[in-house]
Design a protein around this motif. Sequence first.
Motif, PDB file in Angstrom:
ATOM      1  N   PRO A  37       0.830  -1.208   0.000  1.00 52.34           N
ATOM      2  CA  PRO A  37       0.000   0.000   0.000  1.00 52.34           C
ATOM      3  C   PRO A  37       0.861   1.253   0.000  1.00 52.34           C
ATOM      4  O   PRO A  37       1.961   1.272   0.562  1.00 52.34           O
ATOM      5  CB  PRO A  37      -0.811  -0.129   1.294  1.00 52.34           C
ATOM      6  CG  PRO A  37      -0.820  -1.596   1.589  1.00 52.34           C
ATOM      7  CD  PRO A  37       0.512  -2.118   1.107  1.00 52.34           C
ATOM      8  N   GLU A  44      -3.344   4.825  -4.525  1.00 53.13           N
ATOM      9  CA  GLU A  44      -3.320   3.376  -4.416  1.00 53.13           C
ATOM     10  C   GLU A  44      -2.878   2.736  -5.737  1.00 53.13           C
ATOM     11  O   GLU A  44      -3.042   3.296  -6.814  1.00 53.13           O
ATOM     12  CB  GLU A  44      -4.712   2.856  -4.031  1.00 53.13           C
ATOM     13  CG  GLU A  44      -5.152   3.252  -2.631  1.00 53.13           C
ATOM     14  CD  GLU A  44      -4.209   2.745  -1.556  1.00 53.13           C
ATOM     15  OE1 GLU A  44      -3.789   1.571  -1.646  1.00 53.13           O
ATOM     16  OE2 GLU A  44      -3.877   3.510  -0.647  1.00 53.13           O
ATOM     17  N   ARG A 118       0.468   2.969 -10.221  1.00 53.80           N
ATOM     18  CA  ARG A 118      -0.222   4.024  -9.502  1.00 53.80           C
ATOM     19  C   ARG A 118       0.157   5.352 -10.132  1.00 53.80           C
ATOM     20  O   ARG A 118       1.259   5.514 -10.672  1.00 53.80           O
ATOM     21  CB  ARG A 118       0.090   4.006  -8.015  1.00 53.80           C
ATOM     22  CG  ARG A 118       1.493   4.361  -7.630  1.00 53.80           C
ATOM     23  CD  ARG A 118       1.613   4.437  -6.109  1.00 53.80           C
ATOM     24  NE  ARG A 118       3.003   4.537  -5.709  1.00 53.80           N
ATOM     25  CZ  ARG A 118       3.481   3.947  -4.627  1.00 53.80           C
ATOM     26  NH1 ARG A 118       2.709   3.217  -3.851  1.00 53.80           N
ATOM     27  NH2 ARG A 118       4.751   4.092  -4.302  1.00 53.80           N
TER      28      ARG A 118
END
Length: 278
Positions: A37, A44, A118
């Motif tokens: 994470p 994210e 991401r």
Amino acid sequence: MPAPLPVSRAARDLPESISRVNQRQELVHITLDTPTPGRRGQREWQQCADLLAHPDGLATWREVAAEWLLAEYGEAPHQTVAAGVRSWYLQVPAYLATLLFHHERRVPSLRPEDLSFRIAARGKPEPAGIAVANRAFACLPDDPAAGSSEAFVVDSEDRLVQLLRARYVAHAARFVRAYQPTVRFGARNLWGAATDALDVGMWRAGKQNGDEGAGVTDAELLLRDCSGPFTSASTLHPATDEHGRLGWTRRKESCCFHYMLSEGKGPCRTCPRVIPPL
């Protein structure tokens, strides 16, 4: 030109390749395995397969892009927003493939199930990180890892190029199927952007390594003798700038639609709206 990075005989796998190419570039951080994470303030991770299976995620990305354009320019034309997300997404498989091919002569898995990314938390919402969940890769017989269980050996550079193209086309085709119904772009526009992503990726890999000509050569190799769905061979060619210096430029195969912003600049000098097909 930077000195060659050493290759340890005890570290011949894909993680070592990724570590080496990360030392060659700063555009997008590449990592292996399931991404952790993000830290606070980071966006994210998104698996490519999930995003393509649920195109609402692409619509959300366009909303983020529209917010950025509004903040930067005070407007966010639909075509400009859609073109940005189109090109940023295709950068994910293209940039990974071109970096590893140019520097390592290796081709990783490019399946949407094996790639995640991401987008940047600040500024332009383009990919800032790419993660690869599959350690397998294709390589040439003289690769130090040719005998490992994770290596798929092909007998020539031409075969490796063909494999890279096939893997990239399979991924890009899934993107085109998912994205085209949600935007006002035809297949020619989307495959033009897919062609651009490979051509620019190789060019950039050479420039980042201090040998622009080597990147141009690999771009020509990768897109040589190409036909559909690619829209052209490499369009890189020598050009003289306004100061009389010789360098490289290219004709884009897809339009970024930035000319729709009210800056009065018109299309880019390398736009297909300006330069006819080569």
